[in-house]
Each structure stands twice: as structure tokens, then as C-alpha cells.
Write a protein that holds these residues in place. Sequence first.
Motif, mmCIF file in Angstrom:
data_model
loop_
_atom_site.group_PDB
_atom_site.id
_atom_site.type_symbol
_atom_site.label_atom_id
_atom_site.label_comp_id
_atom_site.label_asym_id
_atom_site.label_seq_id
_atom_site.Cartn_x
_atom_site.Cartn_y
_atom_site.Cartn_z
ATOM 1 N N ASP A 26 70.544 8.167 -22.971
ATOM 2 C CA ASP A 26 70.787 9.377 -23.475
ATOM 3 C C ASP A 26 70.608 10.794 -22.779
ATOM 4 O O ASP A 26 70.561 11.957 -23.229
ATOM 5 N N GLN A 31 76.058 12.191 -21.197
ATOM 6 C CA GLN A 31 76.937 12.806 -22.423
ATOM 7 C C GLN A 31 77.967 13.502 -21.834
ATOM 8 O O GLN A 31 79.021 13.898 -22.546
ATOM 9 N N GLU A 34 81.011 11.718 -20.593
ATOM 10 C CA GLU A 34 81.741 11.141 -21.545
ATOM 11 C C GLU A 34 82.497 12.230 -22.493
ATOM 12 O O GLU A 34 83.507 11.862 -22.909
ATOM 13 N N THR A 35 82.098 13.588 -22.228
ATOM 14 C CA THR A 35 82.841 14.432 -23.174
ATOM 15 C C THR A 35 83.752 15.112 -22.428
ATOM 16 O O THR A 35 84.916 15.349 -22.918
ATOM 17 N N VAL A 439 78.429 19.501 -25.798
ATOM 18 C CA VAL A 439 77.991 18.136 -25.495
ATOM 19 C C VAL A 439 76.842 17.662 -26.642
ATOM 20 O O VAL A 439 76.973 16.627 -27.291
ATOM 21 N N LYS A 440 76.276 18.942 -26.784
ATOM 22 C CA LYS A 440 75.085 18.437 -27.914
ATOM 23 C C LYS A 440 75.670 18.441 -29.420
ATOM 24 O O LYS A 440 75.267 17.460 -30.144
ATOM 25 N N ARG A 442 78.913 17.295 -29.913
ATOM 26 C CA ARG A 442 79.665 16.070 -30.142
ATOM 27 C C ARG A 442 78.577 14.873 -30.280
ATOM 28 O O ARG A 442 78.997 13.903 -30.821
ATOM 29 N N ALA A 443 77.380 14.951 -29.639
ATOM 30 C CA ALA A 443 76.670 14.015 -29.657
ATOM 31 C C ALA A 443 75.886 13.765 -31.097
ATOM 32 O O ALA A 443 75.475 12.651 -31.375
ATOM 33 N N GLY A 444 75.895 15.061 -31.837
ATOM 34 C CA GLY A 444 75.424 14.828 -33.214
ATOM 35 C C GLY A 444 76.141 14.886 -34.422
ATOM 36 O O GLY A 444 75.717 15.012 -35.487
#
Length: 479
Positions: A26, A31, A34-35, A439-440, A442-444
Motif C-alpha cells: 500500500d 499506487q 499504478e495510476t 492517487v488517493k 483512485r485508491a478509495g
Amino acid sequence: MFHKENPDYNRRQVGFYTLEELVPKDHFLRQLEETVDFSVIYDLVEDSYSSDKGRPSLDPVMLVKIPLIQCFYGIRSMRQTIKDIEVNVAYRWFLGLSLDDKVPHFTTYGKNYSRRFAETEVITRIFEHVLNLCLTAGLVDTDEIFIDGTHIKAAANNHKYRRQEVEAQAKWMSEQLEKEIAQDRVTHEKKPLKPAAKGEANTKKMSTTDPDSGWFHKGEHKEVFAYAAQVACDKHGWALAYTVEAGNVHDSQAFPAFAKLEPFHPNYIIADSGYKTPSIAKCLLDQHITPVFPYTRPRGKKGMLRPNDFIYDEHYDVYLCPENQVLSYSTTNRSGYREYKSDPKTCATCPLLKSCTESKTKQKLVTRHIWKGYMEICEEIRHQRGMKERYQHRKETIERLFGTAKEYHNLRYTREIGKPKMRDKVGLTLACLNLKKLVKMRAGRPFYVALIYSFRLLFSKITQQTKRQTSLRASLSSV
């Protein structure tokens, strides 16, 4: 039970690991990888390299990722960034370096910038690419755009400067203003103005360390050489555009650079009092954009009557003083202001003479800009429902963006010298802020939720724009 480790024994242990195993799943850089598809950088810098001559270069993606690491983690200098990369496993993983690979020298990025990337605007194109990712994800709402400026201390010694005469900078929309001044004088049956004489040059402090910076002094702020960064963002804090000027350039003079906001088709532009000028008000209203400006206190000398105490009669084109005496039109000056003067004989016996004017001729002069009508529309907009709340969102959007950039991403001071390098520093910092939010989010949040959100924004924006343009046309018809 008391236990004591043996550091020397642990330090000499041998194991078989890969970088992939050492970096947490994580981790932010994972991240980010990946984005964002960083391979787009190859296309941006392809023209800066030779395909068949010279030694093999460092990977261009690595040259961009190194300053990204510095910006993301607020490392104070490139030298310190390289030292951290040498010992940080996550940084090496992000750059694609093994534990045995040698990290590039700290001057590598600076040399490549000055010799290879100086004229290519690589950072600007990277910022635009990141912004397109945010727009594609449906996370940006351009219905309301917030504009503000902040000052960044330059890497210049305050005691090393020379005084230099600089020609006065032409004001924005000066050509259009001159045409309307000429037309206004013809309407009032006045002779055309003679060609303007060459104005006297202004004497300004010029830094010998960084001539592109400007001497900045505002209120109780310390006098320093600085740069002024003008930034636009949406109501969610996504940076949309930016420009960099010398620290002594006023916000209103830097506004023309925001013509790049036109593709966003905003309905509202929210800005502070530095942008509250007749030319900006006219520009925005003519484009059917609603300007939202704050209240500004009336100017004037203490104990004297203020301009707001004199009422303008649009039908007769005159001003009325508190004693109901007429101030008639006299002329339109070169600055675009109509001059209205009183009758000295009437003023000589007026009980408010001492608080009205200090003129030896006992004549009161009131000026009115030929674009004053646009400023009055802005005042009407300010009193409309919801405008005060829109303006108060500045502290949650543009001011928070500046605070984050200065506190955590080294934008309070700069080590860069020269306006081009400063422009790249600001652009890279804003790209990092957008990337961090992207990023944040997209992660959530799943991507399909963002698509649904973007469709809702599109339909609501079309409805709001139709209503707003109808009301603006009604207001402009009265100008």
C-alpha cells in the motif's frame, strides 16, 4: 521477560529478497505507478535526444521521477534527494534501480534541464497530462474557478541589487481602452487627445543574483526579492492553470495569462480584491462569466467626504453632491476616467466645503471610469444569494492549496534562479498536488463511480449555465 537484541549480529545477516518484496503493497509510490503511465514522457522528450549519436543517456523517465520524489516528500534540495534515494528501498523501486545500481549525480537533473529541456516545456506538458487524467476521471468541476496569487521568496541576496530605470508596463486592455476613450470624447463633443508623450521610466531594484525576481513589499511583510505565482483551481482544489511573474507585478497585471481557462467554460470566477478592476470585470462579463469579488472599503481621506457620498445620475450624466448640487461633465482623461466638476461659486458658500475638498479653487472633482458600469454589476452580483458563500470557499480551495504547497512541498522558498526554472518548479509542484489527490481518490473509489459523478456534473452544469447566461444578458443590457 527482558530481552536484548544484538544489532551487530542482525546487521550481518544475509538473505534473499527482491525490491518487490521490500516495498509495502500500500505504499504511495506503488499506487502512483499504478495510476500514471510514465511512458508518455518518452514521447514528450523524444525530439531532445539523438537516435544514433552520442553515449546512451539516462532514462528520461528517471530524470522526471527524481524531482517528483523531491516534491512529493518535501526534500529541501536535489543533493539531499539523491542521498535519500541511495538508502531508500521504495525510492529505488520507483526509479527502477536495483540495490547495486549507482544513483545519478545530484547535478544530473539541472544539467539536463539547462542543456536539453530548457526550451521544450516538458514540465508544462507533464502538468497538462496529469490534469487530463483528472478530467478524464470525472473528478474536476470547472463550474466555479478560484484564482489567487502567492509570493515565493527568491534565491537572491536582498543586499545585492542595482537600481535600474524600467519603462512603465502597458496596462492590460490598454488598446481597447484607448479606442473607447476616443469614442467617449466624440460622444461628449470633445477634441481627440494628442499622442501621449513618452512617460518617465520608473526606478526599481534589480537583483544581481536573480534579475527575473522582483522586490516585494506588502503591509508588514519583510521586504524581499520574490516571485508571484498565480494559480487557478476548481472547488475541489484541483489545480487547473498557473503562471509565474516577478514579485512586484500586481495580480491584476498577471490576470491575462488566465486566458487558458477559456476551454474550461467556467460559470463563476472567484477572486480576491486584487483582481477587482474595471478591465477584469469587463473581460469576464463580456464572456458571460459571473465574477465574484469581495467587499472593498471606500477609499478616501479620513474626515472627508468619500466618492460614494456623491450620487451618479445616468440619465443626465451628472453627479449630485450631498447638498444636491450638480457636478457636470468636464472631460475624459487619458486614464479612462470621466471628470465631473462643481461650480466654484456654489461651493464657496457650501457648509460642507471643508469636508468636501481641499482645492484652492474651491472646486470639487469626481471621477468615474468609463467601465464603471461593469463594476456596479459586480457589486450587484456580490449581493445575490449564495455569492458570499461561494467567496468563503476560497479558504477551502485555493488558500488550502497554497498552504499545502508551502508547508509540505517546499514552495515557500525556492533554490531556482530565473523565471523559466521557477515556472517549472511551480508547475511540477502543482502536478504533484494533483497526482497525490488523484492517487488517493483512485485508491478509495472505483472508477465507475467517478464516471457517474462526471455525468451528473455535466447535466447540472448545462442547466446552471443556461440560467446564468439569461440573467447576465439582462444585466449587461443596462450597461
